[in-house]
Motif scaffolding. Sequence first.
Motif, short mmCIF file in Angstrom:
data_model
loop_
_atom_site.label_atom_id
_atom_site.label_comp_id
_atom_site.label_asym_id
_atom_site.label_seq_id
_atom_site.Cartn_x
_atom_site.Cartn_y
_atom_site.Cartn_z
N ASP A 186 0.84 -1.20 0.00
CA ASP A 186 0.00 0.00 0.00
C ASP A 186 0.87 1.25 0.00
O ASP A 186 1.61 1.52 0.96
N ILE A 187 0.77 2.02 -1.09
CA ILE A 187 1.69 3.14 -1.32
C ILE A 187 0.90 4.41 -1.58
O ILE A 187 -0.07 4.40 -2.35
N LEU A 188 1.33 5.49 -0.95
CA LEU A 188 0.78 6.82 -1.23
C LEU A 188 1.85 7.63 -1.94
O LEU A 188 2.99 7.71 -1.48
N GLU A 189 1.48 8.22 -3.07
CA GLU A 189 2.39 9.12 -3.76
C GLU A 189 1.89 10.55 -3.61
O GLU A 189 0.79 10.89 -4.05
N VAL A 190 2.69 11.38 -2.98
CA VAL A 190 2.38 12.79 -2.76
C VAL A 190 3.03 13.60 -3.87
O VAL A 190 4.24 13.52 -4.08
N GLY A 191 2.23 14.38 -4.59
CA GLY A 191 2.74 15.11 -5.73
C GLY A 191 2.81 14.23 -6.96
O GLY A 191 3.83 14.20 -7.66
N VAL A 192 1.71 13.52 -7.24
CA VAL A 192 1.70 12.55 -8.33
C VAL A 192 1.83 13.21 -9.70
O VAL A 192 2.24 12.59 -10.67
N GLY A 193 1.50 14.51 -9.77
CA GLY A 193 1.65 15.24 -11.03
C GLY A 193 0.85 14.61 -12.15
O GLY A 193 -0.32 14.25 -11.98
N THR A 194 1.48 14.45 -13.32
CA THR A 194 0.80 13.85 -14.47
C THR A 194 0.87 12.33 -14.45
O THR A 194 0.44 11.68 -15.41
N GLY A 195 1.42 11.76 -13.38
CA GLY A 195 1.45 10.30 -13.24
C GLY A 195 2.67 9.64 -13.85
O GLY A 195 2.61 8.44 -14.18
N LEU A 196 3.78 10.35 -13.98
CA LEU A 196 4.97 9.77 -14.61
C LEU A 196 5.52 8.57 -13.85
O LEU A 196 6.10 7.66 -14.45
N SER A 234 -2.23 4.30 7.32
CA SER A 234 -2.94 3.76 6.16
C SER A 234 -2.03 3.15 5.10
O SER A 234 -2.49 2.36 4.26
N PHE A 235 -0.73 3.50 5.10
CA PHE A 235 0.15 3.11 3.99
C PHE A 235 1.47 2.51 4.49
O PHE A 235 1.97 2.87 5.55
N ASP A 236 2.00 1.60 3.68
CA ASP A 236 3.31 0.99 3.97
C ASP A 236 4.45 1.93 3.61
O ASP A 236 5.49 1.93 4.26
N ALA A 237 4.26 2.70 2.54
CA ALA A 237 5.29 3.63 2.09
C ALA A 237 4.61 4.89 1.56
O ALA A 237 3.52 4.83 0.97
N VAL A 238 5.26 6.03 1.77
CA VAL A 238 4.79 7.30 1.22
C VAL A 238 5.93 7.88 0.39
O VAL A 238 7.05 8.03 0.88
N CYS A 239 5.64 8.17 -0.87
CA CYS A 239 6.65 8.68 -1.80
C CYS A 239 6.40 10.15 -2.10
O CYS A 239 5.25 10.58 -2.28
N LEU A 240 7.48 10.91 -2.18
CA LEU A 240 7.41 12.31 -2.60
C LEU A 240 8.43 12.51 -3.73
O LEU A 240 9.56 12.91 -3.51
N PRO A 241 8.03 12.22 -4.97
CA PRO A 241 8.97 12.31 -6.07
C PRO A 241 9.05 13.72 -6.65
O PRO A 241 8.11 14.20 -7.27
N PHE A 242 10.16 14.38 -6.41
CA PHE A 242 10.44 15.70 -6.98
C PHE A 242 9.37 16.74 -6.61
O PHE A 242 8.93 17.51 -7.46
N VAL A 243 8.97 16.72 -5.34
CA VAL A 243 7.95 17.67 -4.88
C VAL A 243 8.32 18.35 -3.56
O VAL A 243 7.83 19.43 -3.27
N ILE A 244 9.21 17.77 -2.76
CA ILE A 244 9.46 18.28 -1.41
C ILE A 244 9.96 19.72 -1.44
O ILE A 244 9.64 20.53 -0.56
N ALA A 264 4.35 18.81 5.98
CA ALA A 264 3.96 17.76 5.04
C ALA A 264 4.58 16.42 5.44
O ALA A 264 3.92 15.38 5.38
N LEU A 265 5.84 16.44 5.86
CA LEU A 265 6.48 15.21 6.30
C LEU A 265 5.82 14.65 7.55
O LEU A 265 5.69 13.44 7.71
N ASP A 266 5.39 15.53 8.44
CA ASP A 266 4.65 15.08 9.62
C ASP A 266 3.36 14.37 9.21
O ASP A 266 2.97 13.36 9.82
N GLU A 267 2.68 14.91 8.21
CA GLU A 267 1.45 14.27 7.71
C GLU A 267 1.77 12.92 7.08
O GLU A 267 1.04 11.95 7.27
#
Length: 216
Positions: A47-57, A110-120, A129-132
């Motif tokens: 279960d993964i959350l991507e923060v800043g998914v953008g156009t879905g690249l 809710s999630f096993d991993a949270v990703c922030l790809p090129f958004v931090i 945001a990291l606290d969230e």
Amino acid sequence: MAVIRNSAEHQQKVYERWAPVYDRVYRGLLRDGHRTVARLAAEVGRDILEVGVGTGLVLPYYPKHCRVTGIDLSEHMIAKAREKVARAGLAHVQSLHVMDAHNLEFADRSFDAVCLPFVITLIPDPERALDECARVLHSGGEIIVASKLGDGRGLQGAIEEAVAPLVHRVGWSSSFRIARIVEWAKRRGDFEVAEIRRVFPNGFFKVIRLKHRMAA
């Protein structure tokens, strides 16, 4: 030193302008970072959350067994991501939402991993945001951040500061420091920096793994 402050309004305007051409500009440049983020997240859990998914690249790079949720502040970016999911039949993408990273609308753990790809570097209050992200993460999970992360030293640090106003116009930051993320983890006490990995081009971008320490 240049001081560049982001705001939600600034980022929405930037990405409304960039949404139609974002894929063409960034797909090749960010591919190694995107693949690395997806692979590392999948190694942590399903279960993964991507923060800043953008156009879905990043979405096509997650393994099919994953269950991916994505959020972004920009309605225009989310629209492009939904088109991509439908066109490519990305069944592992569970849902995509317009949402503020400062106020994640998900239950705790809710999630096993949270990703922030090129958004931090673009988030007005990265620590909040990291606290969230930490709040919605399972015990023992990981926050995985990919970005242009500088160290502020020597010639590279001087260049990062000099070009900061220019890259701000296209929604990026060149002066965000790795130390800021490391300090966040130290202050909390329940996260450790598990790895800082250099990725293409030539380590200009980096991926940092923040692992949650499970309670004794």
